[in-house]
Write an enzyme that holds these catalytic residues in place. Structure first.
Site, PDB file in Angstrom:
ATOM      1  N   ARG A  45       0.833  -1.214   0.000  1.00  0.00           N
ATOM      2  CA  ARG A  45       0.000   0.000   0.000  1.00  0.00           C
ATOM      3  C   ARG A  45       0.864   1.260   0.000  1.00  0.00           C
ATOM      4  O   ARG A  45       0.558   2.230  -0.687  1.00  0.00           O
ATOM      5  CB  ARG A  45      -0.949   0.014   1.205  1.00  0.00           C
ATOM      6  CG  ARG A  45      -1.925   1.165   1.139  1.00  0.00           C
ATOM      7  CD  ARG A  45      -2.957   1.141   2.230  1.00  0.00           C
ATOM      8  NE  ARG A  45      -3.931   2.211   2.017  1.00  0.00           N
ATOM      9  CZ  ARG A  45      -4.322   3.063   2.947  1.00  0.00           C
ATOM     10  NH1 ARG A  45      -3.851   2.937   4.185  1.00  0.00           N
ATOM     11  NH2 ARG A  45      -5.180   4.020   2.661  1.00  0.00           N
ATOM     12  N   HIS A  49       0.702   4.395  -2.478  1.00  0.00           N
ATOM     13  CA  HIS A  49       0.452   5.784  -2.074  1.00  0.00           C
ATOM     14  C   HIS A  49       1.597   6.710  -2.456  1.00  0.00           C
ATOM     15  O   HIS A  49       1.384   7.863  -2.813  1.00  0.00           O
ATOM     16  CB  HIS A  49       0.167   5.881  -0.562  1.00  0.00           C
ATOM     17  CG  HIS A  49      -1.276   5.665  -0.252  1.00  0.00           C
ATOM     18  ND1 HIS A  49      -1.998   6.428   0.627  1.00  0.00           N
ATOM     19  CD2 HIS A  49      -2.148   4.752  -0.743  1.00  0.00           C
ATOM     20  CE1 HIS A  49      -3.252   6.011   0.675  1.00  0.00           C
ATOM     21  NE2 HIS A  49      -3.366   4.976  -0.150  1.00  0.00           N
ATOM     22  N   TRP A 188     -12.058 -10.299   7.562  1.00  0.00           N
ATOM     23  CA  TRP A 188     -11.641 -10.982   8.791  1.00  0.00           C
ATOM     24  C   TRP A 188     -11.166 -12.399   8.502  1.00  0.00           C
ATOM     25  O   TRP A 188     -10.862 -13.133   9.389  1.00  0.00           O
ATOM     26  CB  TRP A 188     -12.814 -11.008   9.790  1.00  0.00           C
ATOM     27  CG  TRP A 188     -13.334  -9.624  10.006  1.00  0.00           C
ATOM     28  CD1 TRP A 188     -12.911  -8.695  10.904  1.00  0.00           C
ATOM     29  CD2 TRP A 188     -14.357  -8.973   9.241  1.00  0.00           C
ATOM     30  NE1 TRP A 188     -13.599  -7.520  10.762  1.00  0.00           N
ATOM     31  CE2 TRP A 188     -14.492  -7.657   9.740  1.00  0.00           C
ATOM     32  CE3 TRP A 188     -15.173  -9.356   8.178  1.00  0.00           C
ATOM     33  CZ2 TRP A 188     -15.406  -6.736   9.226  1.00  0.00           C
ATOM     34  CZ3 TRP A 188     -16.070  -8.440   7.658  1.00  0.00           C
ATOM     35  CH2 TRP A 188     -16.196  -7.155   8.182  1.00  0.00           C
TER      36      TRP A 188
HETATM   37  C1  HEM Z   1      -9.780   3.389  -5.970  1.00  0.00           C
HETATM   38  C2  HEM Z   1      -8.523   3.244  -5.505  1.00  0.00           C
HETATM   39  C3  HEM Z   1      -8.251   2.803  -4.092  1.00  0.00           C
HETATM   40  C4  HEM Z   1      -8.926   3.108  -2.936  1.00  0.00           C
HETATM   41  C5  HEM Z   1     -10.129   4.042  -2.745  1.00  0.00           C
HETATM   42  C6  HEM Z   1      -8.255   2.380  -1.852  1.00  0.00           C
HETATM   43  C7  HEM Z   1      -8.647   2.427  -0.521  1.00  0.00           C
HETATM   44  C8  HEM Z   1      -8.109   1.653   0.487  1.00  0.00           C
HETATM   45  C9  HEM Z   1      -8.556   1.668   1.856  1.00  0.00           C
HETATM   46  C10 HEM Z   1      -9.675   2.545   2.430  1.00  0.00           C
HETATM   47  C11 HEM Z   1      -7.804   0.762   2.540  1.00  0.00           C
HETATM   48  C12 HEM Z   1      -7.876   0.424   4.028  1.00  0.00           C
HETATM   49  C13 HEM Z   1      -6.808   1.193   4.785  1.00  0.00           C
HETATM   50  C14 HEM Z   1      -6.888   0.866   6.277  1.00  0.00           C
HETATM   51  O1  HEM Z   1      -8.013   1.036   6.833  1.00  0.00           O
HETATM   52  O2  HEM Z   1      -5.873   0.431   6.862  1.00  0.00           O
HETATM   53  C15 HEM Z   1      -6.873   0.180   1.598  1.00  0.00           C
HETATM   54  C16 HEM Z   1      -5.953  -0.797   1.916  1.00  0.00           C
HETATM   55  C17 HEM Z   1      -5.064  -1.360   1.010  1.00  0.00           C
HETATM   56  N1  HEM Z   1      -4.854  -0.928  -0.299  1.00  0.00           N
HETATM   57 FE1  HEM Z   1      -6.061   0.304  -1.350  1.00  0.00          FE
HETATM   58  N2  HEM Z   1      -7.206   1.645  -2.358  1.00  0.00           N
HETATM   59  C18 HEM Z   1      -7.160   1.891  -3.713  1.00  0.00           C
HETATM   60  C19 HEM Z   1      -6.215   1.370  -4.611  1.00  0.00           C
HETATM   61  C20 HEM Z   1      -5.163   0.547  -4.249  1.00  0.00           C
HETATM   62  C21 HEM Z   1      -4.088   0.149  -5.152  1.00  0.00           C
HETATM   63  C22 HEM Z   1      -3.962   0.623  -6.612  1.00  0.00           C
HETATM   64  C23 HEM Z   1      -3.255  -0.678  -4.438  1.00  0.00           C
HETATM   65  C24 HEM Z   1      -1.982  -1.373  -4.857  1.00  0.00           C
HETATM   66  C25 HEM Z   1      -1.610  -1.574  -6.114  1.00  0.00           C
HETATM   67  C26 HEM Z   1      -3.825  -0.791  -3.102  1.00  0.00           C
HETATM   68  C27 HEM Z   1      -3.301  -1.577  -2.103  1.00  0.00           C
HETATM   69  C28 HEM Z   1      -3.852  -1.704  -0.820  1.00  0.00           C
HETATM   70  C29 HEM Z   1      -3.418  -2.698   0.164  1.00  0.00           C
HETATM   71  C30 HEM Z   1      -2.348  -3.772  -0.052  1.00  0.00           C
HETATM   72  C31 HEM Z   1      -4.181  -2.476   1.315  1.00  0.00           C
HETATM   73  C32 HEM Z   1      -4.118  -3.245   2.638  1.00  0.00           C
HETATM   74  C33 HEM Z   1      -3.238  -2.478   3.597  1.00  0.00           C
HETATM   75  C34 HEM Z   1      -3.184  -3.115   5.002  1.00  0.00           C
HETATM   76  O3  HEM Z   1      -3.570  -4.307   5.128  1.00  0.00           O
HETATM   77  O4  HEM Z   1      -2.730  -2.424   5.938  1.00  0.00           O
HETATM   78  N3  HEM Z   1      -4.971  -0.028  -3.014  1.00  0.00           N
HETATM   79  N4  HEM Z   1      -7.082   0.736   0.351  1.00  0.00           N
END
Ligand code: HEM
Ligand SMILES: N=C(N)c1ccsc1
Length: 290
Positions: A45, A49, A188
């Site tokens: 993530r 970002h 979960w």
């Molecule tokens: C529309 C685009 C996206 C939105 C709105 C979005 C939103 C989110 C949100 C709200 C979370 C939860 C964060 C938390 O509560 O800890 C999350 C987690 C995550 N996102 Fe996205 N995301 C997007 C695109 C992406 C992309 C493009 C990637 C990677 C190529 C990605 C990888 C991840 C990963 C791996 C997590 C898990 C992180 C963890 O387990 O701590 N996301 N994302």
């Protein structure tokens, strides 16, 4: 803005494989993080970002300047939780101070992806740290509440098409949401640290119910404790996206190679690399066991 890659002088594949191994070993030794999810997902993530500020209209933002190291960028409320990833990488930066922050954040994601069973992902060094004046204003990260047209319009800023967007969002098979970070909750189930095409099968095969969560945000829930953000679910609400969701649900290999390609494109967006230099492909820890 012009971002010319300047690979660190005299560093070879072996030098970068050493950094890969330091990150991968640290992931292994700290596998209890986040109730056993481990650091892999949050490292992926962070790599996203640190690249997600890109704007094709002036070639600003993106991974090149390593500006996520500045509080001004990292304090974006939509990046809440990523301080866990930058703290994880701080000792790696101290061990290899010659590595730029942009290279560190992107290499961290590539290492995590491969160690979680994802595709072999070519990586190129040469991002160069830029100063605090280059930190883009907040507002360039996507919001989870968006619908399909929001998602399409958002990724148009990167020049990514529908197929690339669907493949890229397959990363949400990894990790989870945390109420204290984003105000979303779940999943979960336990295998949130194995990279696969299951995100697409879940979208198509499960019965989804839109519900208000404990933070009063609307999310899609299904039996077995899995969830989708509104932006995730948008991929099956839009017929053009749905076509690719079906393709990837049916074909793991196609998903792995398409994800690899768009993930590399994301991490390198806006940077001019010397195309005569071969990208680096790292061995996983498992592949290096004697
Ligand atoms: C529309 C685009 C996206 C939105 C709105 C979005 C939103 C989110 C949100 C709200 C979370 C939860 C964060 C938390 O509560 O800890 C999350 C987690 C995550 N996102 Fe996205 N995301 C997007 C695109 C992406 C992309 C493009 C990637 C990677 C190529 C990605 C990888 C991840 C990963 C791996 C997590 C898990 C992180 C963890 O387990 O701590 N996301 N994302
Ligand atoms: N399970 C999901 N849809 C998810 C995981 C990380 S962000 C969204």
């Amino acid at each position: 803005t012009l971002h010319i890659a300047r690979p660190e002088k005299g560093k070879t594949l072996a030098d970068f494989q050493n950094i890969y191994n330091s990150i991968a070993e640290k992931m292994k030794s700290e596998s209890a993080y986040d109730d056993g999810t481990g650091y892999g997902p949050v490292l992926v993530r962070l790599s996203w970002h640190s690249s997600a500020t890109y704007d094709k209209n002036d070639n600003s933002g993106g991974s090149y300047g390593g500006t996520f190291r500045f509080k001004k960028e990292a304090s974006d409320v939509l990046s809440k939780g990523l301080e866990n990833a930058t703290k994880f990488l701080d000792p790696i930066h101290s061990e290899y101070p010659w590595l730029s922050h942009g290279d560190l954040y992107t290499l961290g994601g590539v290492t995590a992806l491969q160690e979680l069973g994802g595709p072999k992902t070519p990586w190129r060094p040469g991002r160069v740290d830029t100063g605090p004046e280059t930190v883009p204003a907040h507002g360039r990260l996507p919001i989870p509440e968006g619908n399909a047209s929001y998602v399409r319009n958002y990724y148009d800023r990167f020049g990514f098409n529908d197929q690339e967007v669907v493949a890229l969002l397959g990363a949400h098979i990894l990790g989870k949401t945390h109420l204290k970070n984003s105000g979303y909750d779940g999943p979960w189930d336990d295998d949130t640290n194995i990279f696969s095409n299951e995100f697409f099968g879940n979208l198509l095969e499960r019965k989804w119910t839109l519900e208000k969560n404990a933070a009063s945000n609307m999310q899609y829930n299904a039996k077995g404790g899995i969830m989708m953000l509104p932006t995730d679910y948008a991929l099956v609400q839009d017929p053009k996206y749905l076509k690719y969701v079906k393709k990837y649900a049916d074909d793991q290999d196609a998903f792995f190679s398409d994800f690899r390609d768009i993930y590399v494109k994301l991490l390198e967006r806006g940077i001019s690399f010397d195309d005569s230099i071969e990208p680096l492909v790292f061995k996983t820890l498992k592949e290096q066991l004697k």
